[in-house]
Design an enzyme around this catalytic site. Sequence first.
Site, PDB file in Angstrom:
ATOM      1  CD  GLU A  17      38.251  24.601  87.695  1.00 40.42           C
ATOM      2  OE1 GLU A  17      38.843  23.854  88.033  1.00 40.42           O
ATOM      3  OE2 GLU A  17      37.542  25.339  88.450  1.00 40.42           O
ATOM      4  CE1 TYR A  49      49.117  31.392  89.272  1.00 39.09           C
ATOM      5  CE2 TYR A  49      49.682  30.300  91.221  1.00 39.09           C
ATOM      6  CZ  TYR A  49      49.716  31.372  90.401  1.00 39.09           C
ATOM      7  OH  TYR A  49      50.886  32.165  90.766  1.00 39.09           O
ATOM      8  NE  ARG A 107      47.247  23.868 101.676  1.00 45.27           N
ATOM      9  CZ  ARG A 107      47.094  22.799 102.226  1.00 45.27           C
ATOM     10  NH1 ARG A 107      47.202  22.567 103.666  1.00 45.27           N
ATOM     11  NH2 ARG A 107      46.839  21.646 101.645  1.00 45.27           N
ATOM     12  CB  ALA A 122      42.840  29.758 101.337  1.00 46.05           C
ATOM     13  CG  HIS A 146      41.034  20.657 102.967  1.00 41.04           C
ATOM     14  ND1 HIS A 146      42.224  19.708 103.208  1.00 41.04           N
ATOM     15  CD2 HIS A 146      41.345  21.302 102.225  1.00 41.04           C
ATOM     16  CE1 HIS A 146      43.182  20.069 102.261  1.00 41.04           C
ATOM     17  NE2 HIS A 146      42.473  21.176 101.723  1.00 41.04           N
ATOM     18  CD  GLN A 173      37.913  19.333  94.969  1.00 37.29           C
ATOM     19  OE1 GLN A 173      37.744  19.106  93.773  1.00 37.29           O
ATOM     20  NE2 GLN A 173      39.284  19.579  95.235  1.00 37.29           N
TER      21      GLN A 173
END
Length: 279
Positions: A17, A49, A107, A122, A146, A173
């Site tokens: 990434e 992004y 999201r 999402a 989350h 994550q």
Amino acid sequence: MIEKAIKHAKKPSFSFEIFPPKGTADLSGVYATIDGLASLAPDLISVTYGAGGSSRENTVDIASAIQNKYDIPALAHLTCVGSTKAEMDDILTHLKDKGVKNILAMRGDLGENAVLGDFKHASELIAYIKENYDFKVFGACYPEKHIEAYSMGEDLKHLKHKVECGTDELISQLFFDNNAFYSFIDKVRGIGIGVPVVAGIMPVTSAKQIDRMVSMCGATLPEEVQHFVKAYGHNSMAIKEAGIAYATSQIIDLLANGVDGIHPVLIQEERRTLWFVMF
């Protein structure tokens, strides 16, 4: 080309990434990074992004170059924050025309000035992409839940819904405790989620960075990490060495335990970290 990538691979997938710069910043450093990664033949390279879509155009340009110039499957990140359906159609069409076949739909972080557009979750974005386009869609998951979820059970319920909306693959994550990831995988499989789950790994490179990451994603810090941050936090070179060594040990253990894949996040300005997993 994506057929070679992840879902049906017999060996763990290996992807990277990278972060595009914001605005009109020079992209030469990013392409130099990709030059180095290309020789390692990763299964794919994802392009993040920025908050609120701040690096949207750079994400499209870099993903296009990865796909076409380097002939490596590109994974373009898209977020719900600040995007109308018309804007999302524009960027999805642009990516499709450029030959990009993979989307990571999220999201996005709800910062101080963030505004959700036509997509509130999402899962809504994933369903929209699947209904209207022919992309392979990746989703995010959270080994320690989350940060906004009331419980792991609630988070897993939302995750299953996200998969039912069309998610083909999940990328986690960051986490620092492999046992937390293994426990998460057991829970995921236990509720019937069968898609591949790739482990997201990010090396600690500064004490300030670790504070920011933990506050944003809620990852717990094992004692080993706490010890080297405390011992070497004042020495930028030493903490980078310790962080890279720890991330490498995580990856060795994950591979030994048969994970679906590894997804290291690179720190662009620290070129030496490009090779921290190449042991």
